[in-house]
Design an enzyme around this catalytic site. Structure first.
Site, short mmCIF file in Angstrom:
data_model
loop_
_atom_site.label_atom_id
_atom_site.label_comp_id
_atom_site.label_asym_id
_atom_site.label_seq_id
_atom_site.Cartn_x
_atom_site.Cartn_y
_atom_site.Cartn_z
N SER A 1 0.85 -1.20 0.00
CA SER A 1 0.00 0.00 0.00
C SER A 1 0.88 1.25 0.00
O SER A 1 1.99 1.23 0.55
CB SER A 1 -0.87 0.02 1.26
OG SER A 1 -1.56 1.26 1.36
N TYR B 1 -1.72 -0.29 10.35
CA TYR B 1 -1.91 -0.81 8.98
C TYR B 1 -0.73 -0.41 8.10
O TYR B 1 -0.17 -1.22 7.37
CB TYR B 1 -3.23 -0.27 8.41
CG TYR B 1 -3.44 -0.52 6.94
CD1 TYR B 1 -3.89 -1.75 6.48
CD2 TYR B 1 -3.17 0.47 5.99
CE1 TYR B 1 -4.09 -1.99 5.12
CE2 TYR B 1 -3.37 0.25 4.64
CZ TYR B 1 -3.82 -0.98 4.20
OH TYR B 1 -4.01 -1.20 2.86
P1 NAP Z 1 -11.58 -5.45 0.18
O1 NAP Z 1 -12.51 -4.94 -0.86
O2 NAP Z 1 -11.91 -5.22 1.63
O3 NAP Z 1 -11.36 -7.03 -0.06
C1 NAP Z 1 -10.58 -7.75 0.83
C2 NAP Z 1 -10.53 -9.20 0.40
O4 NAP Z 1 -9.67 -9.91 1.30
C3 NAP Z 1 -11.88 -9.89 0.44
O5 NAP Z 1 -11.93 -10.81 -0.61
C4 NAP Z 1 -11.83 -10.62 1.79
O6 NAP Z 1 -12.64 -11.78 1.80
C5 NAP Z 1 -10.37 -11.00 1.85
N1 NAP Z 1 -9.86 -11.27 3.19
C6 NAP Z 1 -9.90 -10.46 4.27
N2 NAP Z 1 -9.29 -11.06 5.32
C7 NAP Z 1 -8.86 -12.26 4.87
C8 NAP Z 1 -8.15 -13.34 5.46
N3 NAP Z 1 -7.79 -13.31 6.75
N4 NAP Z 1 -7.88 -14.43 4.71
C9 NAP Z 1 -8.28 -14.48 3.41
N5 NAP Z 1 -8.95 -13.51 2.79
C10 NAP Z 1 -9.23 -12.40 3.52
O7 NAP Z 1 -10.11 -4.88 -0.01
P2 NAP Z 1 -9.34 -4.23 -1.28
O8 NAP Z 1 -9.50 -2.77 -1.20
O9 NAP Z 1 -9.69 -4.95 -2.53
O10 NAP Z 1 -7.85 -4.54 -0.83
C11 NAP Z 1 -7.10 -5.62 -1.34
C12 NAP Z 1 -5.65 -5.41 -0.93
O11 NAP Z 1 -5.20 -4.14 -1.41
C13 NAP Z 1 -5.45 -5.38 0.59
O12 NAP Z 1 -4.22 -6.02 0.91
C14 NAP Z 1 -5.35 -3.90 0.90
O13 NAP Z 1 -4.60 -3.63 2.08
C15 NAP Z 1 -4.65 -3.40 -0.35
N6 NAP Z 1 -4.84 -1.97 -0.61
C16 NAP Z 1 -6.08 -1.44 -0.84
C17 NAP Z 1 -6.21 -0.07 -1.06
C18 NAP Z 1 -7.53 0.58 -1.32
O14 NAP Z 1 -7.59 1.85 -1.30
N7 NAP Z 1 -8.61 -0.16 -1.57
C19 NAP Z 1 -5.08 0.75 -1.05
C20 NAP Z 1 -3.83 0.18 -0.80
C21 NAP Z 1 -3.72 -1.18 -0.59
P3 NAP Z 1 -14.01 -11.88 2.64
O15 NAP Z 1 -14.87 -10.76 2.19
O16 NAP Z 1 -14.58 -13.22 2.35
O17 NAP Z 1 -13.58 -11.72 4.08
#
Ligand code: NAP
Length: 259
Positions: free
Chosen positions: A154, A168
């Site tokens: 991130s 985080y």
């Molecule tokens: P999201 O929409 O909240 O999706 C998270 C995903 O991770 C869901 O499929 C969830 O599954 C799964 N998950 C959560 N805890 C888990 C665990 N313990 N084991 C296995 N699966 C798990 O998040 P996103 O925004 O797409 O983020 C994806 C990645 O990008 C993350 O690592 C996040 O830190 C990173 N990121 C996101 C952003 C942003 O602005 N969105 C920015 C920087 C980095 P369930 O729903 O079934 O729990």
């Protein structure tokens, strides 16, 4: 395992395992990968229905796809995730280490130790277990076929996320170090390890931090003056994973609109 299928008998398709593939960036990556010639294993923890919807969309693109429930912070469940993926789809070429959680927005001096542990359990210990299992199976020094690991870090790792979620941010700093060290350790074993550092991306993760409108609210602080989409991140993940990036390893790629 929730569901599986073998929709095609093409042997040329590569196999991609995506942790946290049921929503957001992971789901966008699964769909784009299906269109780009991958069979995909879609991991999730809670939302089976969402994972099965992603699987159905991937199959509609001609991919073989399965959904596998596993908490990435649980070693046994991660091993089962790899075993089920290999049994259904064959040897894994690419791992997208994407599953992650965010902490509620709060000042650092209010954090409970439980909160800090929770985010490190998933974002750091989980990411390390997923990488370790990938290396054990991919390394040419142990009979594997090599492969590519893309860790999802991130922009928080270099911004620090003051007044929001420093724990985080620190967990993503650990993902950056993991990427750099592991890339060097396995560089001669056919495995590339890289990280994508997304900025503010429009997904459901912000609601979990208690700020569903966070992207909209902070857009003016981004040089490009807008949040990014999950598809824009998926594009960079797909490139990083592919042979087009064959000389790229240990690299942290910011996908953050200049932030
Ligand atoms: P999201 O929409 O909240 O999706 C998270 C995903 O991770 C869901 O499929 C969830 O599954 C799964 N998950 C959560 N805890 C888990 C665990 N313990 N084991 C296995 N699966 C798990 O998040 P996103 O925004 O797409 O983020 C994806 C990645 O990008 C993350 O690592 C996040 O830190 C990173 N990121 C996101 C952003 C942003 O602005 N969105 C920015 C920087 C980095 P369930 O729903 O079934 O729990």
């Amino acid at each position: 395992m929730a569901d599986s299928s073998n929709n095609n008998d093409q042997t040329s398709r590569k196999v991609m395992l995506i942790t946290g593939g049921s929503r957001g960036i992971g789901a966008a990556t699964a769909l784009m990968a299906s269109r780009s010639g991958y069979d995909v294993s879609v991991n999730y923890t809670r939302d089976e229905e969402a994972a099965l919807e992603v699987v159905a969309a991937c199959r509609a693109e001609g991919a073989s796809a399965l959904a596998v429930r596993a908490d990435v912070s649980d070693e046994g469940e991660v091993i089962d995730l790899y075993d089920q993926t290999e049994a259904d789809l064959g040897p894994i070429d690419v791992v997208i280490n994407n599953a992650g959680i965010i902490s509620p927005i709060a000042r650092f001096d209010t954090y409970s130790v439980d909160r800090i542990r929770q985010v490190f359990e998933v974002n750091v210990i989980g990411a390390m277990i997923v990488c370790r299992e990938a290396v054990r199976r991919m390394s040419t020094s142990s009979g594997g076929i090599g492969g590519s690991i893309v860790n999802i870090s991130s922009a928080a790792s270099y911004l620090g996320s003051p007044n929001e979620f420093i724990d985080y941010a620190a967990s993503k700093g650990a993902v950056d170090s993991l990427t750099i060290g592991l890339a060097k350790e396995v560089a001669e074993e056919g495995i590339r390890v890289n990280a994508i550092r997304p900025g503010l991306i429009d997904t459901e993760i912000h609601a979990a931090a208690g700020a569903p409108d966070r992207v909209e609210r902070l857009a003016a602080n981004i040089p490009m003056a807008r949040g990014g989409s999950a598809d824009e991140v998926a594009e960079s993940i797909l490139w990083m994973a592919s042979d087009a990036a064959s000389y790229v390893t240990g690299t942290l790629l910011n996908v953050s609109g200049g932030r």
